[in-house]
Design a protein around this motif. Structure first.
Motif, PDB file in Angstrom:
ATOM      1  N   VAL A   5     -35.358   3.159  -8.283  1.00 13.54           N
ATOM      2  CA  VAL A   5     -34.665   4.401  -7.928  1.00 13.54           C
ATOM      3  C   VAL A   5     -35.671   5.471  -7.498  1.00 13.54           C
ATOM      4  N   LYS A   6     -36.729   5.649  -8.276  1.00 11.59           N
ATOM      5  CA  LYS A   6     -37.720   6.675  -7.937  1.00 11.59           C
ATOM      6  C   LYS A   6     -38.337   6.408  -6.562  1.00 11.59           C
ATOM      7  N   ALA A  45     -24.391   2.592 -10.311  1.00 11.60           N
ATOM      8  CA  ALA A  45     -25.340   1.710  -9.623  1.00 11.60           C
ATOM      9  C   ALA A  45     -24.865   1.408  -8.203  1.00 11.60           C
ATOM     10  N   LEU A  46     -23.564   1.182  -8.050  1.00  7.24           N
ATOM     11  CA  LEU A  46     -23.019   0.923  -6.720  1.00  7.24           C
ATOM     12  C   LEU A  46     -23.144   2.141  -5.813  1.00  7.24           C
ATOM     13  N   VAL A  56     -27.497  -3.687  -4.539  1.00 11.12           N
ATOM     14  CA  VAL A  56     -27.824  -3.385  -5.938  1.00 11.12           C
ATOM     15  C   VAL A  56     -29.048  -4.166  -6.424  1.00 11.12           C
ATOM     16  N   PRO A  57     -29.179  -5.478  -6.121  1.00  9.79           N
ATOM     17  CA  PRO A  57     -30.365  -6.200  -6.596  1.00  9.79           C
ATOM     18  C   PRO A  57     -31.692  -5.707  -6.006  1.00  9.79           C
ATOM     19  N   GLU A  58     -31.638  -4.983  -4.885  1.00  8.45           N
ATOM     20  CA  GLU A  58     -32.856  -4.385  -4.332  1.00  8.45           C
ATOM     21  C   GLU A  58     -33.253  -3.136  -5.117  1.00  8.45           C
ATOM     22  N   LEU A  59     -32.291  -2.514  -5.747  1.00  6.77           N
ATOM     23  CA  LEU A  59     -32.497  -1.268  -6.477  1.00  6.77           C
ATOM     24  C   LEU A  59     -32.777  -1.521  -7.952  1.00  6.77           C
ATOM     25  N   PHE A  60     -32.066  -2.474  -8.524  1.00  8.70           N
ATOM     26  CA  PHE A  60     -32.211  -2.795  -9.950  1.00  8.70           C
ATOM     27  C   PHE A  60     -32.676  -4.233 -10.092  1.00  8.70           C
ATOM     28  N   LEU A  61     -33.838  -4.408 -10.694  1.00  9.40           N
ATOM     29  CA  LEU A  61     -34.474  -5.716 -10.799  1.00  9.40           C
ATOM     30  C   LEU A  61     -34.309  -6.262 -12.206  1.00  9.40           C
ATOM     31  N   ASP A  62     -33.729  -7.434 -12.300  1.00 14.81           N
ATOM     32  CA  ASP A  62     -33.504  -8.052 -13.604  1.00 14.81           C
ATOM     33  C   ASP A  62     -34.175  -9.415 -13.609  1.00 14.81           C
ATOM     34  N   ASP A  63     -35.123  -9.610 -14.519  1.00 18.07           N
ATOM     35  CA  ASP A  63     -35.845 -10.879 -14.566  1.00 18.07           C
ATOM     36  C   ASP A  63     -35.224 -11.871 -15.547  1.00 18.07           C
TER      37      ASP A  63
END
Length: 69
Positions: A5-6, A45-46, A56-63
């Motif tokens: 986001v930043k 998030a949307l 959304v997956p480009e903005l919030f990364l979940d491993d």
């Protein structure tokens, strides 16, 4: 969950306050999201992804990965 986001906010040239205004949330909410102290709701998030014109997956990364049975 990590987020970018930043990065997207700074690339757009917006302050936390400006992003908050555009999303209809408080500046404190933006700060908490950027510092990984708060995971935004799905609607937020949307909206963020739509505002930055990314998925959304480009903005919030979940491993997270599912465990094998």
């Amino acid at each position: 969950m990590n987020n970018r986001v930043k990065h997207f906010r700074e690339t757009a040239g917006w302050s936390q306050g400006e992003l908050a205004r555009r999303l209809g949330v408080s500046r404190q909410t933006i700060n908490a999201v950027e510092t990984d102290k708060y995971d935004p709701s799905l609607p937020l998030a949307l909206r963020m992804a739509k505002l930055f014109a990314v998925q959304v997956p480009e903005l919030f990364l979940d491993d997270w990965k599912p465990q094998d049975d």
